[in-house]
Write a protein that holds these residues in place. Sequence first.
Motif, mmCIF file in Angstrom:
data_model
loop_
_atom_site.group_PDB
_atom_site.id
_atom_site.type_symbol
_atom_site.label_atom_id
_atom_site.label_comp_id
_atom_site.label_asym_id
_atom_site.label_seq_id
_atom_site.Cartn_x
_atom_site.Cartn_y
_atom_site.Cartn_z
ATOM 1 N N GLU A 10 1.141 7.363 4.697
ATOM 2 C CA GLU A 10 2.061 7.598 3.573
ATOM 3 C C GLU A 10 2.383 9.080 3.430
ATOM 4 N N ALA A 59 14.067 3.793 11.828
ATOM 5 C CA ALA A 59 13.064 4.241 10.848
ATOM 6 C C ALA A 59 13.281 5.711 10.490
ATOM 7 N N ASP A 65 13.786 5.398 2.670
ATOM 8 C CA ASP A 65 13.809 4.061 2.064
ATOM 9 C C ASP A 65 12.412 3.463 1.934
ATOM 10 N N TYR A 66 11.448 4.020 2.644
ATOM 11 C CA TYR A 66 10.093 3.478 2.608
ATOM 12 C C TYR A 66 9.492 3.608 1.208
ATOM 13 N N SER A 67 8.843 2.536 0.780
ATOM 14 C CA SER A 67 8.150 2.535 -0.510
ATOM 15 C C SER A 67 6.749 1.968 -0.298
ATOM 16 N N ARG A 70 5.624 -1.489 -1.556
ATOM 17 C CA ARG A 70 6.026 -2.733 -0.899
ATOM 18 C C ARG A 70 5.223 -3.035 0.358
ATOM 19 N N GLY A 71 4.346 -2.133 0.759
ATOM 20 C CA GLY A 71 3.518 -2.397 1.932
ATOM 21 C C GLY A 71 3.204 -1.131 2.691
ATOM 22 N N SER A 72 2.397 -1.296 3.708
ATOM 23 C CA SER A 72 1.978 -0.154 4.515
ATOM 24 C C SER A 72 3.115 0.284 5.446
ATOM 25 N N VAL A 73 2.983 1.483 5.985
ATOM 26 C CA VAL A 73 3.942 1.991 6.961
ATOM 27 C C VAL A 73 3.962 1.061 8.175
ATOM 28 N N THR A 75 3.325 -2.119 8.330
ATOM 29 C CA THR A 75 4.053 -3.343 7.993
ATOM 30 C C THR A 75 5.555 -3.082 7.958
ATOM 31 N N TRP A 76 5.949 -1.960 7.366
ATOM 32 C CA TRP A 76 7.359 -1.587 7.276
ATOM 33 C C TRP A 76 7.972 -1.507 8.675
ATOM 34 N N ARG A 80 10.702 -4.268 10.674
ATOM 35 C CA ARG A 80 11.910 -3.796 11.368
ATOM 36 C C ARG A 80 11.907 -4.251 12.830
#
Length: 189
Positions: A10, A59, A65-67, A70-73, A75-76, A80
């Motif tokens: 994060e 990415a 846009d990452y939050s 809403r989940g881990s990096v 997972t993000w 995708r």
Amino acid sequence: MNDGRRDADETLMQRAARGEQSAFAELYDRHAPTLLATATRMLGAREAQDVLHDVFLEAWCHVSDYSASRGSVRTWLLVRLRSRALDRLIGVERARTDSLDVVNEAHTLAISSNLQHSAVDRIAVRTALERLGPEVREALELSYFAGLTMREIAERAGVPLGTVKSRIARGLAALSSLLNLQKEPRNDS
């Protein structure tokens, strides 16, 4: 993933959102092997490399846009990746289906143009149809005599669309052979 690694990811995402390429490079080093392995299982080695590149490029463009809520990096990135891989798989299937449709249309045109010549041809077709298996014959009859689409035939027969397409392709090839529709070379000398 342990909390320390998640916190570090994060922090790297925050730095990357500020434009720090080195932070994003570190994220790449951390997650690329897992993403590549996942993509390879889904697509094979050649396509996996392309998808991995696309995912990290996307990415980087959307890092802000990452939050974390809403989940881990990881997972993000995996979401995708999965989305891009599925897009490719669907594209490959669509291309395969489209090419089969083109082949079927070519057979249809060849048969149709030859069938319009006389009633004798219609009798020959009916006789040839009777020599086909019942499922193949039904698919052809529903298509050419009842005017149903392949999707409508699939629904009526209760089989997948691909099954109908292959039955029609097999039937057209068999009819071509049975009716001796292969063009013989002309001797124009």
